[in-house]
Write a protein that holds these residues in place. Structure first.
Motif, PDB file in Angstrom:
ATOM      1  N   ILE B  81       9.403 -51.133   4.650  1.00  0.00           N
ATOM      2  CA  ILE B  81       9.406 -49.717   4.268  1.00  0.00           C
ATOM      3  C   ILE B  81       8.554 -49.591   3.025  1.00  0.00           C
ATOM      4  N   SER B  82       7.561 -48.688   3.079  1.00  0.00           N
ATOM      5  CA  SER B  82       6.645 -48.569   1.946  1.00  0.00           C
ATOM      6  C   SER B  82       6.922 -47.336   1.109  1.00  0.00           C
ATOM      7  N   GLU B  83       7.724 -46.420   1.631  1.00  0.00           N
ATOM      8  CA  GLU B  83       7.790 -45.117   0.961  1.00  0.00           C
ATOM      9  C   GLU B  83       8.999 -44.314   1.450  1.00  0.00           C
ATOM     10  N   TYR B  84       9.701 -43.669   0.497  1.00  0.00           N
ATOM     11  CA  TYR B  84      10.665 -42.620   0.853  1.00  0.00           C
ATOM     12  C   TYR B  84      10.136 -41.298   0.339  1.00  0.00           C
ATOM     13  N   GLY B  85       9.738 -40.402   1.232  1.00  0.00           N
ATOM     14  CA  GLY B  85       9.367 -39.062   0.820  1.00  0.00           C
ATOM     15  C   GLY B  85      10.627 -38.210   0.751  1.00  0.00           C
ATOM     16  N   ARG B  86      10.452 -36.916   0.558  1.00  0.00           N
ATOM     17  CA  ARG B  86      11.618 -36.038   0.478  1.00  0.00           C
ATOM     18  C   ARG B  86      12.282 -35.918   1.846  1.00  0.00           C
ATOM     19  N   LEU B  87      11.472 -35.877   2.906  1.00  0.00           N
ATOM     20  CA  LEU B  87      12.019 -35.702   4.244  1.00  0.00           C
ATOM     21  C   LEU B  87      11.756 -36.868   5.184  1.00  0.00           C
ATOM     22  N   LEU B  88      10.772 -37.719   4.875  1.00  0.00           N
ATOM     23  CA  LEU B  88      10.410 -38.804   5.782  1.00  0.00           C
ATOM     24  C   LEU B  88      10.337 -40.136   5.046  1.00  0.00           C
ATOM     25  N   SER B  89      10.848 -41.176   5.712  1.00  0.00           N
ATOM     26  CA  SER B  89      10.615 -42.523   5.189  1.00  0.00           C
ATOM     27  C   SER B  89       9.596 -43.206   6.092  1.00  0.00           C
ATOM     28  N   THR B  90       8.777 -44.061   5.495  1.00  0.00           N
ATOM     29  CA  THR B  90       7.683 -44.696   6.223  1.00  0.00           C
ATOM     30  C   THR B  90       7.991 -46.169   6.439  1.00  0.00           C
ATOM     31  N   ARG B  91       8.067 -46.570   7.723  1.00  0.00           N
ATOM     32  CA  ARG B  91       8.283 -47.980   8.060  1.00  0.00           C
ATOM     33  C   ARG B  91       7.043 -48.502   8.772  1.00  0.00           C
ATOM     34  N   ASN B  92       6.550 -49.644   8.320  1.00  0.00           N
ATOM     35  CA  ASN B  92       5.300 -50.223   8.823  1.00  0.00           C
ATOM     36  C   ASN B  92       5.567 -51.505   9.604  1.00  0.00           C
ATOM     37  N   PHE B  93       4.590 -51.871  10.409  1.00  0.00           N
ATOM     38  CA  PHE B  93       4.700 -53.075  11.241  1.00  0.00           C
ATOM     39  C   PHE B  93       3.335 -53.737  11.381  1.00  0.00           C
ATOM     40  N   GLU B  94       3.358 -55.066  11.397  1.00  0.00           N
ATOM     41  CA  GLU B  94       2.200 -55.828  11.858  1.00  0.00           C
ATOM     42  C   GLU B  94       2.662 -56.637  13.058  1.00  0.00           C
ATOM     43  N   ILE B  95       1.833 -56.729  14.083  1.00  0.00           N
ATOM     44  CA  ILE B  95       2.138 -57.558  15.252  1.00  0.00           C
ATOM     45  C   ILE B  95       1.128 -58.702  15.229  1.00  0.00           C
ATOM     46  N   LEU B  96       1.635 -59.938  15.200  1.00  0.00           N
ATOM     47  CA  LEU B  96       0.774 -61.112  15.002  1.00  0.00           C
ATOM     48  C   LEU B  96       0.989 -62.113  16.126  1.00  0.00           C
ATOM     49  N   ASP B  97      -0.065 -62.860  16.458  1.00  0.00           N
ATOM     50  CA  ASP B  97       0.113 -63.916  17.458  1.00  0.00           C
ATOM     51  C   ASP B  97       0.601 -65.202  16.785  1.00  0.00           C
ATOM     52  N   GLY B  98       0.736 -66.267  17.561  1.00  0.00           N
ATOM     53  CA  GLY B  98       1.294 -67.517  17.046  1.00  0.00           C
ATOM     54  C   GLY B  98       0.474 -68.140  15.922  1.00  0.00           C
ATOM     55  N   ASP B  99      -0.816 -67.765  15.825  1.00  0.00           N
ATOM     56  CA  ASP B  99      -1.674 -68.266  14.744  1.00  0.00           C
ATOM     57  C   ASP B  99      -1.862 -67.222  13.646  1.00  0.00           C
ATOM     58  N   SER B 100      -0.934 -66.236  13.614  1.00  0.00           N
ATOM     59  CA  SER B 100      -0.960 -65.166  12.604  1.00  0.00           C
ATOM     60  C   SER B 100      -2.201 -64.283  12.682  1.00  0.00           C
ATOM     61  N   ARG B 101      -2.882 -64.298  13.833  1.00  0.00           N
ATOM     62  CA  ARG B 101      -3.985 -63.347  14.032  1.00  0.00           C
ATOM     63  C   ARG B 101      -3.400 -62.023  14.516  1.00  0.00           C
ATOM     64  N   PRO B 102      -3.975 -60.897  14.078  1.00  0.00           N
ATOM     65  CA  PRO B 102      -3.379 -59.604  14.442  1.00  0.00           C
ATOM     66  C   PRO B 102      -3.515 -59.265  15.926  1.00  0.00           C
ATOM     67  N   LEU B 103      -2.400 -58.822  16.526  1.00  0.00           N
ATOM     68  CA  LEU B 103      -2.405 -58.252  17.875  1.00  0.00           C
ATOM     69  C   LEU B 103      -2.382 -56.728  17.799  1.00  0.00           C
ATOM     70  N   GLY B 104      -1.857 -56.222  16.677  1.00  0.00           N
ATOM     71  CA  GLY B 104      -1.775 -54.778  16.508  1.00  0.00           C
ATOM     72  C   GLY B 104      -0.966 -54.434  15.276  1.00  0.00           C
ATOM     73  N   ARG B 105      -0.682 -53.149  15.107  1.00  0.00           N
ATOM     74  CA  ARG B 105       0.043 -52.679  13.924  1.00  0.00           C
ATOM     75  C   ARG B 105       0.605 -51.306  14.220  1.00  0.00           C
ATOM     76  N   ALA B 106       1.552 -50.856  13.404  1.00  0.00           N
ATOM     77  CA  ALA B 106       2.164 -49.545  13.642  1.00  0.00           C
ATOM     78  C   ALA B 106       2.670 -48.947  12.341  1.00  0.00           C
ATOM     79  N   VAL B 107       2.707 -47.622  12.317  1.00  0.00           N
ATOM     80  CA  VAL B 107       3.331 -46.873  11.225  1.00  0.00           C
ATOM     81  C   VAL B 107       4.283 -45.877  11.855  1.00  0.00           C
ATOM     82  N   THR B 108       5.519 -45.831  11.348  1.00  0.00           N
ATOM     83  CA  THR B 108       6.496 -44.876  11.871  1.00  0.00           C
ATOM     84  C   THR B 108       7.050 -44.065  10.713  1.00  0.00           C
ATOM     85  N   GLU B 109       7.354 -42.810  10.981  1.00  0.00           N
ATOM     86  CA  GLU B 109       7.947 -41.945   9.960  1.00  0.00           C
ATOM     87  C   GLU B 109       9.267 -41.422  10.504  1.00  0.00           C
TER      88      GLU B 109
END
Lengths: 242, 242
Positions: B81-109
């Motif tokens: 979680i990177s941030e709590y706003g007044r109405l929304l909190s922001t949760r982030n994600f990294e998706i990594l393979d077995g060698d820690s190379r990125p498969l993707g990423r996400a931001v949710t509010e």
């Protein structure tokens, strides 16, 4: 002779309905995934069979659920193969709670198909080469019943889409089961009573086909016949609560 | 300040399509389940909030997928979680393979709602009491976009049934996403190219309502507007492949 395999699970939040108990389709999904996991671990999973251009296909299943476990509850699935017939192998399951009290049980019958002809192959050689995978304990419930003469009182149309299909471009078993449960009054799948579910496959359905889900409503359940493109019956099913 | 949480997964056979790679909806499902698991483990999950008659509700999400992992492949989801706003909190994600190379990423509010009024509550007190759960690292991608002015070229009708709803009797996020992916030509969700997905909720849908999924097909993706009973817009979404 082998021993039963044991797999431990916990009810995830996305597997419960508004009663905060695990849905019956999610419990059946765990049973089927346990079958795949166990076969893979023992060296005769779908992945191994593909090397010889073969695959396992579910032919019939029967499930009894006595009690649906609660969100976050730990439960256990045991599984064992009791029999290789000429065309079908029988895989059994017990579903147990944390105190080893029964939550339910299942019997599944699987055919091995040739991937090119998509016809069942003779399992006699499997019975010989995998004899040490057999467990000398009978099925924990009556075998799946053959379902006949469904007279639908309601029909629903469903076009097969991306989210319905498996690695083989065929409709996956869980989507058929969801379609069946979705036609029930919501009071039934969310009730507390013991239930039994039977499924009986005849032919596969593919991406792009249009399914007709025929439902014959009964007092405490329903019987189903699903056909594809109005051309053939793909499967029949029955759900009954006590 | 906290550290990122790490969750390890493996692609299950029921999560792959006929390319034998994980479907994007199944990957998004893992991301959302990871959010729930992490919040639960830290003491502010939906279960904890219900005691105070509150719940988390997903307001917006954006996901980028660079590569879909293969069947049985191990992968890792990190979340913070990177941030709590007044109405929304922001949760982030990294998706990594077995060698820690990125498969993707996400931001949710996420909004916190009062279960009785179903309106968002002020998160200022959460930002104070959960300040030690924040991680001082920015979101790994551009935040979810607000989607406007969808002009559907195709519409699909879907009646909300038992398999669509969550513990709260509302349509679960994954079913909306499946409905969106199901309207694409099958070549897109099964292709190898990097993609981005945005979702933007306005109002919840309930059991028994009839959804209209409006789809505006684009060259390499689509934009969506889903409305309920022809009365209100429930959410909008956008999918685009490079």
């Amino acid at each position: 002779m082998a021993e039963k395999s044991i797999y431990d699970y916990r009810v995830e939040p996305h597997e419960v309905d508004f009663t905060l108990k695990m849905t019956i389709p999610d419990l059946i999904s765990t049973v089927l995934n346990t079958a795949g996991r166990d076969a893979l671990g023992k060296g005769f999973g779908v992945e191994d069979l593909l090397a010889g251009n073969h695959s396992w296909v579910l032919s019939r299943m029967a499930v009894e659920v006595d009690r649906r476990p609660e969100q976050h509850e730990a439960y256990r699935v045991t599984t064992w193969i009791s029999e290789y017939g000429r065309l079908l192998s029988t895989r059994n399951f017990e579903i147990l709670d944390g105190d080893s009290r029964p939550l339910g049980r299942a019997v599944t019958e699987w055919a091995m198909i040739d991937m090119t002809s998509r016809r069942a192959v003779d399992l006699s050689w499997v019975g010989d080469s995998h004899r040490d995978a057999l467990v000398d304990e009978p099925s924990p419930m009556a075998k799946p019943v053959k379902i006949r003469n469904v007279i639908p009182s309601e029909k629903m149309i469903h076009r097969v889409a991306y989210s319905d299909i498996d690695f083989n471009r065929h409709v996956n078993t869980m989507r058929y089961i969801d379609l069946m449960f979705d036609m029930l009054p919501v009071e039934l799948p969310t009730c507390e009573d013991p239930m039994r579910f039977d499924l009986h496959f005849m032919k596969e359905c593919r991406y792009g086909q249009t399914l007709t889900v025929g439902c014959e409503h009964l007092d405490r359940g329903a019987r189903y016949e699903i056909s594809a493109d109005g051309e053939y019956v793909a499967l029949r099913g029955a759900i009954a609560w006590k």
